[in-house]
Design a protein around this motif. Sequence first.
Motif, short mmCIF file in Angstrom:
data_model
loop_
_atom_site.label_atom_id
_atom_site.label_comp_id
_atom_site.label_asym_id
_atom_site.label_seq_id
_atom_site.Cartn_x
_atom_site.Cartn_y
_atom_site.Cartn_z
N UNK A 163 66.54 23.09 -37.08
CA UNK A 163 66.69 23.83 -35.84
C UNK A 163 67.22 25.23 -36.11
N UNK A 164 66.61 26.20 -35.44
CA UNK A 164 67.10 27.58 -35.55
C UNK A 164 67.79 27.93 -34.24
N UNK A 165 68.85 28.72 -34.37
CA UNK A 165 69.61 29.09 -33.19
C UNK A 165 70.02 30.54 -33.30
N UNK A 166 69.72 31.30 -32.27
CA UNK A 166 70.18 32.68 -32.15
C UNK A 166 70.98 32.73 -30.86
N UNK A 167 72.16 33.34 -30.92
CA UNK A 167 72.97 33.40 -29.72
C UNK A 167 73.81 34.66 -29.70
N UNK A 168 74.30 34.96 -28.51
CA UNK A 168 75.19 36.09 -28.30
C UNK A 168 76.35 35.60 -27.45
N UNK A 169 77.56 35.94 -27.85
CA UNK A 169 78.74 35.60 -27.06
C UNK A 169 78.82 36.60 -25.91
N UNK A 221 74.93 32.73 -24.79
CA UNK A 221 73.54 32.58 -24.38
C UNK A 221 72.65 32.85 -25.57
N UNK A 222 71.48 32.23 -25.59
CA UNK A 222 70.59 32.46 -26.72
C UNK A 222 69.36 31.59 -26.70
N UNK A 223 68.78 31.42 -27.89
CA UNK A 223 67.56 30.63 -28.08
C UNK A 223 67.81 29.57 -29.14
N UNK A 224 67.28 28.39 -28.89
CA UNK A 224 67.31 27.32 -29.89
C UNK A 224 65.98 26.61 -29.81
N UNK A 225 65.23 26.65 -30.90
CA UNK A 225 63.90 26.04 -30.95
C UNK A 225 63.00 26.54 -29.82
N UNK A 226 63.09 27.82 -29.51
CA UNK A 226 62.25 28.42 -28.47
C UNK A 226 62.72 28.20 -27.05
N UNK A 227 63.83 27.50 -26.85
CA UNK A 227 64.35 27.24 -25.52
C UNK A 227 65.57 28.12 -25.26
N UNK A 228 65.64 28.70 -24.08
CA UNK A 228 66.78 29.53 -23.69
C UNK A 228 67.93 28.62 -23.27
#
Length: 73
Positions: A2-8, A25-32
Amino acid sequence: MATMEFKVVTASYDAAAHLLSYTATGLRNGLHFTVSSRVKCLKDPGSAERLHMVVLLALTDHFKRPSPSGLRW
């Protein structure tokens, strides 16, 4: 994996209670996603890098748990 991009988005630390309250908030496996939670910390995260690591660990733990439907995120 799983890949995860997020911003505090917001974070505040209550020194008396040793609690970090955050919204990320961010993206994980293409889901917001947007997560608001509290984490018990032994000491003030202090820097932006430490804050980011605390939230990363909290989000990783959050996404290990099953969803309300019982399925993994």
